[in-house]
Design a protein around this motif. Structure first.
Motif, short mmCIF file in Angstrom:
data_model
loop_
_atom_site.label_atom_id
_atom_site.label_comp_id
_atom_site.label_asym_id
_atom_site.label_seq_id
_atom_site.Cartn_x
_atom_site.Cartn_y
_atom_site.Cartn_z
N ALA A 193 1.27 43.22 13.21
CA ALA A 193 1.57 41.83 13.54
C ALA A 193 1.39 40.93 12.31
CB ALA A 193 0.68 41.35 14.69
N PHE A 194 0.34 41.18 11.53
CA PHE A 194 0.05 40.39 10.34
C PHE A 194 1.21 40.45 9.35
CE2 PHE A 194 -1.61 40.00 6.02
CZ PHE A 194 -2.31 38.80 6.10
N VAL A 195 1.66 41.67 9.02
CA VAL A 195 2.72 41.83 8.02
C VAL A 195 4.03 41.20 8.51
CG1 VAL A 195 4.20 43.51 6.85
CG2 VAL A 195 1.75 43.89 6.97
N LEU A 196 4.34 41.40 9.79
CA LEU A 196 5.59 40.84 10.29
C LEU A 196 5.54 39.31 10.37
CD1 LEU A 196 6.09 43.92 12.15
CD2 LEU A 196 8.16 42.66 11.64
N SER A 197 4.38 38.77 10.72
CA SER A 197 4.24 37.32 10.75
C SER A 197 4.40 36.72 9.36
CB SER A 197 2.88 36.93 11.33
OG SER A 197 2.60 35.58 11.07
N LEU A 198 3.83 37.41 8.39
CA LEU A 198 3.92 36.97 6.99
C LEU A 198 5.37 36.79 6.56
CD1 LEU A 198 1.46 36.62 5.15
CD2 LEU A 198 1.85 38.92 4.28
N ASN A 199 6.25 37.64 7.08
CA ASN A 199 7.64 37.65 6.66
C ASN A 199 8.57 36.89 7.59
OD1 ASN A 199 8.17 39.42 4.21
ND2 ASN A 199 6.73 40.66 5.38
N GLU A 200 8.03 36.41 8.71
CA GLU A 200 8.90 35.85 9.74
C GLU A 200 9.42 34.47 9.33
OE1 GLU A 200 10.79 34.40 13.09
OE2 GLU A 200 9.08 33.39 12.18
N TYR A 201 10.69 34.22 9.59
CA TYR A 201 11.28 32.95 9.20
C TYR A 201 11.68 32.07 10.37
CZ TYR A 201 14.78 29.66 7.56
OH TYR A 201 15.50 28.52 7.32
N ILE A 202 12.52 32.58 11.27
CA ILE A 202 13.21 31.67 12.19
C ILE A 202 12.28 31.00 13.20
CG2 ILE A 202 13.91 33.45 13.89
CD1 ILE A 202 16.27 30.74 12.79
N VAL A 203 11.30 31.74 13.74
CA VAL A 203 10.38 31.14 14.70
C VAL A 203 9.53 30.09 14.00
CG1 VAL A 203 8.46 31.56 16.26
CG2 VAL A 203 10.36 33.16 16.22
N ALA A 204 9.03 30.43 12.82
CA ALA A 204 8.23 29.48 12.05
C ALA A 204 9.06 28.24 11.71
CB ALA A 204 7.73 30.14 10.77
N TYR A 205 10.30 28.48 11.32
CA TYR A 205 11.16 27.36 10.93
C TYR A 205 11.42 26.42 12.09
CZ TYR A 205 15.09 24.87 8.93
OH TYR A 205 15.94 23.89 8.47
N MET A 206 11.66 26.99 13.28
CA MET A 206 11.99 26.13 14.41
C MET A 206 10.76 25.51 15.06
SD MET A 206 15.28 27.20 16.49
CE MET A 206 16.79 27.82 15.78
N THR A 207 9.56 25.96 14.71
CA THR A 207 8.38 25.30 15.27
C THR A 207 7.78 24.32 14.27
OG1 THR A 207 7.09 27.24 14.66
CG2 THR A 207 7.71 27.06 16.95
N VAL A 208 7.55 24.75 13.03
CA VAL A 208 6.87 23.85 12.08
C VAL A 208 7.61 23.68 10.76
CG1 VAL A 208 4.56 24.24 12.98
CG2 VAL A 208 5.46 25.77 11.23
N GLY A 209 8.90 24.10 10.76
CA GLY A 209 9.65 24.11 9.50
C GLY A 209 9.61 22.83 8.69
N PHE A 210 9.47 21.69 9.36
CA PHE A 210 9.53 20.44 8.60
C PHE A 210 8.16 19.89 8.24
CE2 PHE A 210 13.54 20.67 10.91
CZ PHE A 210 14.43 20.56 9.84
N THR A 211 7.12 20.49 8.81
CA THR A 211 5.79 19.97 8.52
C THR A 211 4.92 20.97 7.76
OG1 THR A 211 5.15 20.69 10.72
CG2 THR A 211 5.66 18.37 10.45
N LEU A 212 5.23 22.25 7.93
CA LEU A 212 4.41 23.27 7.27
C LEU A 212 5.35 24.30 6.65
CD1 LEU A 212 1.35 24.31 7.12
CD2 LEU A 212 2.01 25.85 8.95
N GLU A 213 5.14 24.56 5.37
CA GLU A 213 6.00 25.54 4.71
C GLU A 213 5.30 26.87 4.58
OE1 GLU A 213 9.33 24.02 1.51
OE2 GLU A 213 7.26 24.10 0.90
N THR A 214 5.77 27.88 5.31
CA THR A 214 5.27 29.22 5.03
C THR A 214 6.12 29.78 3.89
OG1 THR A 214 6.77 30.24 6.61
CG2 THR A 214 4.61 29.58 7.44
N LEU A 215 5.75 30.93 3.36
CA LEU A 215 6.48 31.44 2.19
C LEU A 215 7.96 31.70 2.46
CD1 LEU A 215 4.00 33.68 0.20
CD2 LEU A 215 5.20 31.66 -0.60
N PRO A 216 8.33 32.37 3.58
CA PRO A 216 9.77 32.54 3.81
C PRO A 216 10.52 31.21 3.90
CG PRO A 216 8.53 34.00 5.23
CD PRO A 216 7.53 33.09 4.57
N ILE A 217 9.90 30.20 4.53
CA ILE A 217 10.55 28.89 4.61
C ILE A 217 10.69 28.28 3.22
CG2 ILE A 217 10.35 26.54 5.53
CD1 ILE A 217 8.89 27.67 7.92
#
Lengths: 266, 284
Positions: A193-217
């Motif tokens: 789960a950790f590795v896949l979360s680290l790489n995940e883009y679309i869910v992160a983007y649609m929840t916090v994409g404009f306020t929090l930048e993860t590495l894929p974003i």
């Protein structure tokens, strides 16, 4: 053509295909200049340094690792009691929750992402940093669910029965027998789960994409202004983390069995 | 201690947290999304509760019909390529030494977990003019000067096959690892060439597995949303891309939700079909 030769050719071609883009970005990531050229012009590790020294990249790295660790913990916290219950109790209807936990992983990710987007906007929490932790926790709960149900299936019931006969209650059995036996499966479920979360883009983007930048974003947002060697360095870092984590699982656990092969014969 | 039926209320306690989380954060969002797909869209990115089919009607227009057709065709092509290569690959993989198997599994998992962003970035670099494969061909003297091989359909297809291939192998791997080795031995003893034995014994024995895998990879490829954007032109956009586009850039949540609901129906029927086919296999 002998079978050995066929295997060798097939493996080589697949290995080349799988490695080709990684080789090129690895080359690009050590370029001395701030441009994408391959073969690399000169050698420099400065782009790897930039991930940690540049405030924006470091921020994204911190955000990604934090989100990944917390959401993997959420996924395990959901998966553990559920799979324990399914193993301990005879309640076929409870399988519904197991199915619910598998569903986000089977559906195209954009569905889960959009579901969360509409949900967080409706409840007025859109953009809060913690929402992505919950979203990823749900999205990746499948992985610990799978590893844990494998783990529980491998526990010898006679062992548990013996303990019960000698007067141990559920809690004691859980602590002294189940937990020690199940620990490797908890760890690998968390790691997946950790590795896949680290790489995940679309869910992160649609929840916090404009306020929090993860590495894929961050990588995707930077793509608009062109490619930089730092993006290549981050990508290679991610591949390295994935290989390390899965390598450790393989080293300390039975990877073929975790992936569904029955026996571990050689 | 055998698994026994829960008797007291306290026996259900372990189920409370998982059930609560999955209901509140998966069932409810999903339900809200279905509701929103019937809402009336207001100009400026808002919507009001309603029960209209306008979003679904719009989706059934010629343009979106074309996108849907393209998405399904592309996903099917990706699945055909992946299964055609992945099947013999997984078969051979399950028959190598354990150390080799484990190394491959680690590599495949690493590629599988790669972000679509990174895969898209890597392939557009590999296919680019400045850092791409054409430089290698120039260096070898096979080409005049480097050219860009993206954006085009081939690039989208390559990227998606790259993304789906590890998934294909990992889906096929358990079936291959469990395949009865005596089947092949018997055919070999009877004098069959390995290739012939593979085609006449292994492939028919796993016919349903192949079909089920094809459907699973098809669904997986259907979910690709970034590669068509990064490696293709707008005419290569898939339904997943359009959903993202409508939700995030056009702020038309009802329309995005309607497309998502449709995609769910397609996916669920395909997954159902895959399970059905897979069950037949284990029953046989």
């Amino acid at each position: 053509m002998s079978g050995k030769l066929f295997r060798r050719i097939l493996f080589t071609l697949v290995a080349l295909f799988m490695a080709a883009p990684l080789i090129v970005i690895a080359g690009v990531s050590v370029n001395a200049q701030r441009s994408l050229v391959f073969p690399p012009a000169g050698f420099s590790a400065r782009w790897y340094g930039e991930i940690f020294t540049d405030a924006a990249w470091r921020g994204a790295l911190t955000a990604s690792v934090t989100v990944a660790a917390l959401s993997a913990a959420v996924a395990v916290a959901i998966a553990f009691p559920l799979s324990w219950f399914l193993w301990r109790r005879h309640a076929p209807w409870a399988r519904v929750f197991q199915m619910l936990g598998t569903a986000p992983f089977i559906l195209p990710p954009v569905i889960t992402a959009l579901g969360f987007l509409t949900f967080w906007t409706t409840v007025g929490a859109y953009g809060q940093p913690w929402t992505v932790v919950v979203a990823h926790g749900i999205f990746f709960v499948t992985l610990p669910l799978v590893t844990l149900s494998l783990g529980f299936a491998s526990i010898d019931r006679a062992l548990v029965e013996a303990a019960a006969t000698m007067g141990a209650d559920d809690r004691t059995i859980l602590r002294t027998i189940v937990l020690p036996l199940i620990r490797p499966y908890i760890v690998s479920g968390f790691a997946f789960a950790f590795v896949l979360s680290l790489n995940e883009y679309i869910v992160a983007y649609m929840t916090v994409g404009f306020t929090l930048e993860t590495l894929p974003i961050k990588i995707f947002n930077s793509l608009r202004y062109g490619y930089t060697p730092t993006m290549a360095a981050v990508s290679i870092l991610f591949v390295a983390v994935a290989v390390l984590v899965f390598g450790l699982i393989a080293r300390f656990g039975d990877l073929p069995k975790l992936l569904g092969a029955w026996s571990s014969r050689d | 201690m055998r698994a026994d039926a829960p008797k007291r209320a306290a026996d259900y306690a372990p189920l409370a947290f998982p059930a609560l989380m999955l209901t509140v954060f998966f069932v409810v969002p999903f339900g809200i999304m279905v509701m929103v797909s019937f809402f009336q869209r207001q100009p400026g990115g808002f919507y009001t509760p309603d029960f209209v089919f306008s979003s679904y009607e719009r989706f059934l227009s010629a343009f979106f019909g074309g996108v849907l057709g393209f998405s399904l065709g592309l996903a099917a092509l990706v699945a055909v390529i992946c299964v055609a290569v992945g099947f013999p690959f997984a078969y051979e993989l399950a028959r190598t030494r354990r150390r080799v198997q484990v190394a491959w599994l680690v590599a495949l998992l690493a590629v599988l977990s790669l972000s679509e962003v990174i895969i898209g970035f890597a392939w557009s670099t590999l296919l680019s003019r400045t850092a791409g494969i054409s430089n290698l061909l120039v260096w070898l003297g096979l080409m005049e000067k480097p050219t860009a091989l993206t954006p085009n359909f081939g690039a989208v297809l390559t990227g998606m096959v790259y993304q789906a291939f590890p998934y294909t192998v990992l889906v096929l791997y358990p079936a291959m690892a469990r395949l009865d080795p005596t089947l092949m031995e018997a055919s070999r003893t009877l004098g069959a060439h390995p290739l012939r034995a593979f085609l006449t014994v292994v492939v028919p024995a796993l016919r349903n597995t192949i079909l089920a895998t094809f459907i699973m990879v098809f669904v997986f490829a259907l979910g690709s949303y970034l590669l068509p954007q990064l490696l293709g032109r707008p005419q290569h956009w898939t339904l997943s891309v359009l959903i993202t586009d409508q939700a995030v850039y056009q702020s038309n949540l009802p329309f995005a939700a309607a497309m998502a609901v449709f995609l769910v129906l397609v996916t669920l029927s395909l997954v159902g079909l895959a399970l059905l086919v897979g069950r037949k296999e284990s029953a046989a």
